[in-house]
Design an enzyme around this catalytic site. Structure first.
Site, mmCIF file in Angstrom:
data_model
loop_
_atom_site.group_PDB
_atom_site.id
_atom_site.type_symbol
_atom_site.label_atom_id
_atom_site.label_comp_id
_atom_site.label_asym_id
_atom_site.label_seq_id
_atom_site.Cartn_x
_atom_site.Cartn_y
_atom_site.Cartn_z
ATOM 1 N N ASP A 112 0.772 -1.253 0.000
ATOM 2 C CA ASP A 112 0.000 0.000 0.000
ATOM 3 C C ASP A 112 0.809 1.313 0.000
ATOM 4 O O ASP A 112 1.808 1.421 0.707
ATOM 5 C CB ASP A 112 -0.857 0.110 1.269
ATOM 6 N N GLU A 129 -10.525 -2.273 4.559
ATOM 7 C CA GLU A 129 -9.153 -1.787 4.771
ATOM 8 C C GLU A 129 -9.007 -0.392 4.166
ATOM 9 O O GLU A 129 -9.813 0.044 3.334
ATOM 10 C CB GLU A 129 -8.150 -2.741 4.110
HETATM 11 C C1 FRU Z 1 -3.959 -3.524 2.756
HETATM 12 C C2 FRU Z 1 -3.336 -3.962 4.057
HETATM 13 C C3 FRU Z 1 -3.679 -2.992 5.157
HETATM 14 C C4 FRU Z 1 -2.555 -3.197 6.124
HETATM 15 C C5 FRU Z 1 -1.381 -3.464 5.212
HETATM 16 C C6 FRU Z 1 -0.391 -4.448 5.741
HETATM 17 O O1 FRU Z 1 -3.316 -4.003 1.634
HETATM 18 O O2 FRU Z 1 -3.741 -5.266 4.370
HETATM 19 O O3 FRU Z 1 -4.955 -3.181 5.716
HETATM 20 O O4 FRU Z 1 -2.353 -2.091 6.941
HETATM 21 O O5 FRU Z 1 -1.918 -3.940 3.999
HETATM 22 O O6 FRU Z 1 0.739 -4.504 4.937
#
Ligand code: FRU
Length: 530
Positions: free
Chosen positions: A67, A249
């Site tokens: 992300d 998320e």
């Molecule tokens: C989304 C996610 C978020 C989390 C991160 C962990 O892709 O799952 O919810 O903070 O990636 O790397």
């Protein structure tokens, strides 16, 4: 990095009417890339020339990225942080990687900004400029940047406990160069929670306070704070709204003016995984209102910012000039993110996209379209009108389509575009005859067998609300990605593809009962940014 100039020469032939053979040279596609001396002893990785490496999208120098995080503009610099595992090309203990840019296209890699600590890995979150020094981390003359992120304690999780995700903050008083974690971390905890993460913070002017949106399993929560340290739960949204095929998320709550009016609406983005319309990860949005405590909407249909499989966890920049809302997503999907056939690195971001809101009938439509500066990377080219008779197809060939833009205008809702190579691989885009759907079929696009879901289903995007008349189709291809924008971002589709050789041929197929016309048709090379 690459040396020399590159031209895209396009030979256009009409397969079934050889005497009408036309050769069009879009050789005027001018690429004024500087000719640089070859760089001695540079590795493929240093040159960003590994197979599938994007040339005009952000990707980390090496290792795993997911992300985008902490995107904030300050003192003429855009900061991009990102979920990063510096020791492997697969996901692991998360850090915040860091890069900066003056134009959102040319990036400079920076040292890692946040490392895991005794509270856990550093998961996704945001960053803000604390203009009033409400946190007290800066001074009157030197305002701090404050990052707000999730701590993920993998030990508690592995032991089957709850409350393993908490929210922490860190600050920078040197324009984002270095970061200090707040001693009072975590600032928000919930001992009964499991998925409790991804805080996105903005300043809410009417109440003179900070608002944080975060996700708690199947819904979003809104917290308020005067100082970024003490937070109070204000409201919740979504248990009974939107898509719920997977955990929620990476939320983002933004306000947007409806184009051409003074009306303000709020848009809440929620990424979900799995449960996206074409499988795995995707980002839905809601258009509604925010009253300083909670978000409400009367939207009934699920809406997705991008219908392709590979645009996830996207959020917007904070403090961007002119309050522009610029969105960036991670071009992958948790279904296969750790199996894609790249070498020294894994993961890239979408192009930065400007968000706009339009009134459409009784409702609103959210558009997302590459920021204007992307035009500056595209070599100039001449454009042509293409006419393809009923039942005919036109074959175009170029040096390579792997770093190119294909753009045209049409009013047709019935045609196919087939990208092909010498290995008989084919990526097929179809505007379906009934005008209701646009599809992407990557089943024969190249390497697909690294994961069972990658090539199996045809990706569908509903497009019944496209204009009746002419609309633009714009396609940007870069190494291993294709981004498709219909009607300047009314509909977007982003997907990864891994052809075993460059696509060099483009076939335009008219299987309809009407003559097909593409106007202002051009294929142009895109300059690299590394
Ligand atoms: C989304 C996610 C978020 C989390 C991160 C962990 O892709 O799952 O919810 O903070 O990636 O790397």
């Amino acid at each position: 990095m690459a040396v020399g100039t590159k031209k895209i020469t396009m030979n256009i032939s009409n397969n079934w009417m050889p005497f009408l053979f036309v050769v069009l040279f879009l050789a005027s596609c001018k690429n004024d890339k500087k000719i640089e001396a070859p760089m001695a002893n540079k590795t493929e990785q240093e040159e960003y020339s590994e197979p599938y490496r994007p040339k005009f999208h952000f990707s980390p120098e090496k290792m795993w990225m997911n992300d985008p995080n902490g995107m904030v503009y300050y003192k003429e610099i855009y900061h991009l942080f990102y979920q990063y595992h510096p020791e492997s090309t697969v996901w692991g203990p998360m850090h915040w990687g860091h890069a900066t840019s003056k134009d959102l296209l040319h990036w400079k890699h920076k040292p890692i900004a946040l490392y895991p600590d005794e509270n856990g890995f550093i998961f996704s979150g945001s960053a803000v400029l604390d203009k009033q020094n409400s946190s007290g981390f800066g001074t009157d003359d030197n305002r701090p940047l404050v990052a707000i992120f999730t701590y993920h304690d993998a030990k508690i999780k592995a032991a089957g406990g709850t409350g393993f995700e908490t929210q922490g903050i860190a600050y920078s008083v040197d324009n984002g160069e270095s970061w200090t974690k707040y001693k009072g971390n975590p600032v928000i905890a919930d001992e009964n929670s499991t998925d409790f993460r991804d805080p996105k913070v903005f300043w809410y002017e009417p109440d003179q306070k900070w608002i944080m949106t975060l996700v708690a399993g199947n819904h979003a929560q809104f917290y308020g704070s005067k100082n970024l340290k003490d937070w109070v739960l204000l409201g919740e949204f979504g248990q009974d709204k939107g898509a719920h095929g997977g955990v929620w998320e990476c939320p983002d709550l933004i306000s947007l003016k409806v184009e051409g009016t003074d009306e303000e609406k709020w848009v809440l983005f929620i990424s979900i995984n799995p449960g996206a319309p074409n499988g795995g990860s995707g980002t839905q949005y809601f258009i509604g209102d925010f009253d300083g405590k909670t978000f409400t909407t009367d939207q009934t249909e699920d809406q997705w910012i991008d219908w392709g499989t590979d645009n996830y966890a996207g959020v917007t920049f904070s403090n961007a000039p002119d309050d522009e809302k610029v969105f960036l997503g991670w071009m992958s999907n948790w279904q296969y993110a750790d199996k894609t056939p790249t070498s020294t690195w894994r993961g890239a971001m979408t192009l930065p996209r400007k968000l706009t809101l339009r009134k459409e009938g009784k409702g609103y439509a959210l558009f997302n379209y590459p920021i204007e500066k992307v035009d500056g990377l595209i070599s100039e080219g001449s454009t042509k009108t293409l006419n393809i008779p009923i039942g005919d197809e036109l074959s175009l060939s170029t040096d390579s389509l792997m770093q190119s833009e294909i753009r045209f205008t049409t009013s047709s809702k019935d045609f196919q575009l087939k990208f092909g190579n010498q290995a008989d691989e084919e990526l097929v885009l179809t505007m379906k005859g009934d005008g209701n759907a646009f599809t992407l079929d990557r089943s024969r696009s190249g390497k697909t067998d690294f994961q069972e879901n990658f090539g199996t289903s045809i990706q569908q995007m509903p497009v019944h609300d496209l204009p009746d008349g002419e609309y633009e189709i714009r396609i940007l291809m870069d190494g291993s990605s294709i981004e498709i924008f219909l009607n300047r971002g009314q509909h977007a589709m982003t997907a990864l593809v891994f052809p075993s050789e460059d696509y060099k041929a483009l076939k335009i197929v008219n299987a309809s009962d009407n003559a097909l016309e593409f106007t202002d048709f051009g294929i142009c090379a895109i300059k690299e940014v590394w």
